[in-house]
Scaffold this motif. Structure first.
Motif, PDB file in Angstrom:
ATOM      1  N   LYS A   1      42.584   4.102 -50.458  1.00 23.13           N
ATOM      2  CA  LYS A   1      43.290   5.132 -51.234  1.00 23.13           C
ATOM      3  C   LYS A   1      42.445   6.392 -51.389  1.00 23.13           C
ATOM      4  CE  LYS A   1      46.284   5.641 -55.231  1.00 23.13           C
ATOM      5  NZ  LYS A   1      46.935   4.949 -56.372  1.00 23.13           N
ATOM      6  N   VAL A   2      41.139   6.232 -51.543  1.00 23.46           N
ATOM      7  CA  VAL A   2      40.282   7.413 -51.764  1.00 23.46           C
ATOM      8  C   VAL A   2      39.726   7.984 -50.470  1.00 23.46           C
ATOM      9  CG1 VAL A   2      39.648   6.631 -54.083  1.00 23.46           C
ATOM     10  CG2 VAL A   2      38.166   6.044 -52.158  1.00 23.46           C
ATOM     11  N   ARG A   3      39.959   7.327 -49.355  1.00 27.35           N
ATOM     12  CA  ARG A   3      39.423   7.791 -48.070  1.00 27.35           C
ATOM     13  C   ARG A   3      39.718   9.274 -47.795  1.00 27.35           C
ATOM     14  NH1 ARG A   3      38.568   5.822 -42.483  1.00 27.35           N
ATOM     15  NH2 ARG A   3      39.007   3.672 -43.075  1.00 27.35           N
ATOM     16  N   PRO A   4      40.957   9.773 -48.068  1.00 24.41           N
ATOM     17  CA  PRO A   4      41.259  11.181 -47.736  1.00 24.41           C
ATOM     18  C   PRO A   4      40.426  12.209 -48.501  1.00 24.41           C
ATOM     19  CG  PRO A   4      43.276   9.925 -48.124  1.00 24.41           C
ATOM     20  CD  PRO A   4      42.143   9.069 -48.583  1.00 24.41           C
ATOM     21  N   TYR A   5      39.760  11.796 -49.591  1.00 27.30           N
ATOM     22  CA  TYR A   5      39.002  12.758 -50.401  1.00 27.30           C
ATOM     23  C   TYR A   5      37.623  13.063 -49.799  1.00 27.30           C
ATOM     24  CZ  TYR A   5      42.493  10.859 -53.621  1.00 27.30           C
ATOM     25  OH  TYR A   5      43.661  10.410 -54.181  1.00 27.30           O
ATOM     26  N   PHE A   6      37.217  12.267 -48.821  1.00 32.98           N
ATOM     27  CA  PHE A   6      35.905  12.432 -48.203  1.00 32.98           C
ATOM     28  C   PHE A   6      36.030  13.122 -46.851  1.00 32.98           C
ATOM     29  CE2 PHE A   6      35.570   8.955 -51.149  1.00 32.98           C
ATOM     30  CZ  PHE A   6      34.310   9.053 -51.695  1.00 32.98           C
ATOM     31  N   LYS A   7      35.054  13.959 -46.530  1.00 30.74           N
ATOM     32  CA  LYS A   7      35.067  14.668 -45.257  1.00 30.74           C
ATOM     33  C   LYS A   7      34.017  14.086 -44.310  1.00 30.74           C
ATOM     34  CE  LYS A   7      36.593  19.109 -47.177  1.00 30.74           C
ATOM     35  NZ  LYS A   7      36.237  20.530 -47.394  1.00 30.74           N
ATOM     36  N   GLY A   8      34.341  14.118 -43.013  1.00 27.55           N
ATOM     37  CA  GLY A   8      33.393  13.726 -41.989  1.00 27.55           C
ATOM     38  C   GLY A   8      32.835  12.329 -42.188  1.00 27.55           C
ATOM     39  N   ASN A   9      31.507  12.256 -42.100  1.00 27.82           N
ATOM     40  CA  ASN A   9      30.816  10.970 -42.174  1.00 27.82           C
ATOM     41  C   ASN A   9      30.578  10.499 -43.606  1.00 27.82           C
ATOM     42  OD1 ASN A   9      29.702   8.878 -40.589  1.00 27.82           O
ATOM     43  ND2 ASN A   9      27.638   9.562 -41.103  1.00 27.82           N
ATOM     44  N   SER A  10      30.941  11.334 -44.594  1.00 25.10           N
ATOM     45  CA  SER A  10      30.625  10.991 -45.988  1.00 25.10           C
ATOM     46  C   SER A  10      31.382   9.758 -46.464  1.00 25.10           C
ATOM     47  CB  SER A  10      30.914  12.178 -46.913  1.00 25.10           C
ATOM     48  OG  SER A  10      32.290  12.509 -46.883  1.00 25.10           O
ATOM     49  N   TYR A  11      32.587   9.524 -45.912  1.00 26.29           N
ATOM     50  CA  TYR A  11      33.333   8.327 -46.334  1.00 26.29           C
ATOM     51  C   TYR A  11      32.599   7.052 -45.922  1.00 26.29           C
ATOM     52  CZ  TYR A  11      36.816   4.660 -46.707  1.00 26.29           C
ATOM     53  OH  TYR A  11      37.458   3.481 -47.022  1.00 26.29           O
ATOM     54  N   LYS A  12      32.086   7.014 -44.699  1.00 31.45           N
ATOM     55  CA  LYS A  12      31.358   5.826 -44.233  1.00 31.45           C
ATOM     56  C   LYS A  12      30.143   5.555 -45.114  1.00 31.45           C
ATOM     57  CE  LYS A  12      32.643   5.932 -39.333  1.00 31.45           C
ATOM     58  NZ  LYS A  12      32.123   6.041 -37.953  1.00 31.45           N
ATOM     59  N   LYS A  13      29.450   6.624 -45.488  1.00 34.98           N
ATOM     60  CA  LYS A  13      28.266   6.457 -46.342  1.00 34.98           C
ATOM     61  C   LYS A  13      28.667   5.963 -47.731  1.00 34.98           C
ATOM     62  CE  LYS A  13      25.345   9.824 -43.998  1.00 34.98           C
ATOM     63  NZ  LYS A  13      24.543  11.063 -44.111  1.00 34.98           N
ATOM     64  N   TRP A  14      29.717   6.581 -48.277  1.00 30.21           N
ATOM     65  CA  TRP A  14      30.173   6.140 -49.603  1.00 30.21           C
ATOM     66  C   TRP A  14      30.648   4.699 -49.564  1.00 30.21           C
ATOM     67  CZ3 TRP A  14      35.054   4.359 -50.958  1.00 30.21           C
ATOM     68  CH2 TRP A  14      35.215   4.071 -52.322  1.00 30.21           C
ATOM     69  N   LYS A  15      31.471   4.338 -48.566  1.00 35.62           N
ATOM     70  CA  LYS A  15      32.014   2.987 -48.508  1.00 35.62           C
ATOM     71  C   LYS A  15      30.901   1.959 -48.286  1.00 35.62           C
ATOM     72  CE  LYS A  15      35.472  -0.064 -46.593  1.00 35.62           C
ATOM     73  NZ  LYS A  15      36.477  -0.353 -45.545  1.00 35.62           N
TER      74      LYS A  15
END
Length: 351
Positions: A320-334
């Motif tokens: 659900k929150v994936r769209p709020y992250f740009k580029g590689n930042s989602y992978k790092k956050w997850k």
């Protein structure tokens, strides 16, 4: 890299009991150590102790009271050690100053360790060789195409192995001292950038936070009936210590960051804007309500069923929150999110 390494240090931190400075050591033992370590006679050892060392400490202390970034601080401190390495060369003879420079590696932590704990040269060399090899292996691992969770787990395991090596090289007492000292220096440097603090102010923040963390752990272990009251008291004492021991602007920045730590992390580490942070919080609130229901309201579920539902709820939140992250930042956050989630599930299952 810095984020993962800092996390591992926090996870593996030991007890904190040491001095920031190489002052106040046993003068007799220090003189003998200098003579033996660098193969110099007493007059040169005393000249180093009475002239070079106090001047180095004074200049280093002045640097620690400057409000600069951590990267600038490390750069300037290396310059200081190079400068005093040149001074040592004028006092020590026949190239023996190179042994001092080799021992310190232009890093304060090696200097403090050697001249506080009187570590022999061969052990100092073994130490920085072990740390240098570890750093290269860590950096190589961090470039591999594995997910962030695995990277965090790998760094934690690698750091645990390194700390065991350090204890074998230095002995248990000196090894634990050095591991704790190094952890505090990393905390101090991180606090410089986080709160706009000097190194000494960042170090004091680290001392206060580590002490409070230790007290919280004791409260949880003791299973006190008034646990929440005791935990709040610890937090109040921490805030009072921050206000008392730090300049107003640093204390206010510390309060602002720690009162809105989620916002700070999402902005600084992952690049979310205010709108995205608000949407993230809404999603998290929905996730937290569902988690509460799974844990507390679905009594008939087995432990394994609860775990599976918690995992599914967590995955749905992440998507659900994936769209709020740009580029590689989602992978790092997850990756960090999944690591923390796994740790939390493991703690629940142990209870």
């Amino acid at each position: 890299m810095k984020i993962i390494f800092s996390l591992a240090l926090l996870l593996l931190g030991g007890s904190i009991a040491y001095s920031q400075s190489i002052s106040n050591v046993d003068v007799g033992k220090h003189t003998e150590y200098m003579m033996k370590m660098y193969k110099i006679h007493r007059l040169k050892a005393e000249q180093y102790e009475k002239q070079i060392l106090p001047a180095l400490e004074c200049e280093n202390e002045q640097l620690k009271n400057q409000q600069i970034t951590s990267s600038k601080f490390k750069e300037e401190q290396k310059k200081i050690y190079k400068k005093y390495g040149d001074m040592v060369s004028q006092v020590f003879s026949k190239g023996r100053y190179k042994t001092w420079s080799s021992c310190t590696q232009e890093l304060e932590r090696y200097h403090v360790l050697s001249e506080t704990k009187f570590i022999p040269l061969e052990k100092m060399r073994a130490l920085y060789k072990a740390e240098s090899v570890w750093e290269k292996e860590r950096d190589k691992m961090l470039t591999e195409t594995i997910d962030e969770q695995r990277k965090i787990e790998n760094v934690k395991s690698m750091l645990s192995n390194l700390n065991e090596q350090i204890r074998k090289i230095l002995g248990m007492e000196s090894g634990n001292w050095y591991i704790a000292y190094k952890e505090m220096t990393f905390r101090a440097l991180d606090n410089m950038d986080k709160y706009g603090a000097t190194y000494n102010e960042g170090y004091r923040i680290a001392e206060i936070e580590v002490d409070c963390s230790k007290r919280r752990q004791e409260v949880w272990r003791e299973r006190l009936k008034n646990r929440n009251e005791k935990l709040q008291e610890i937090e109040d004492n921490k805030l009072n210590a921050i206000k008392k021991d730090l300049p107003v602007q640093v204390a206010e920045k510390w309060k602002a960051v720690n009162n809105s730590y989620l916002e700070y992390i999402l902005t600084k580490r992952y690049g979310l804007n205010k709108t995205q942070i608000g949407q993230f919080k809404d999603a998290y609130n929905a996730y937290a309500i569902e988690e509460y229901k799974i844990i507390n309201e679905q009594k008939r579920l087995s432990a394994s069923e609860k775990t599976e539902r918690l995992k599914k709820n967590n995955e749905e939140f992440c998507e659900k929150v994936r769209p709020y992250f740009k580029g590689n930042s989602y992978k790092k956050w997850k990756g960090k999110r999944m690591y923390d989630f796994k740790q939390r599930i493991e703690r629940k299952n142990k209870k």
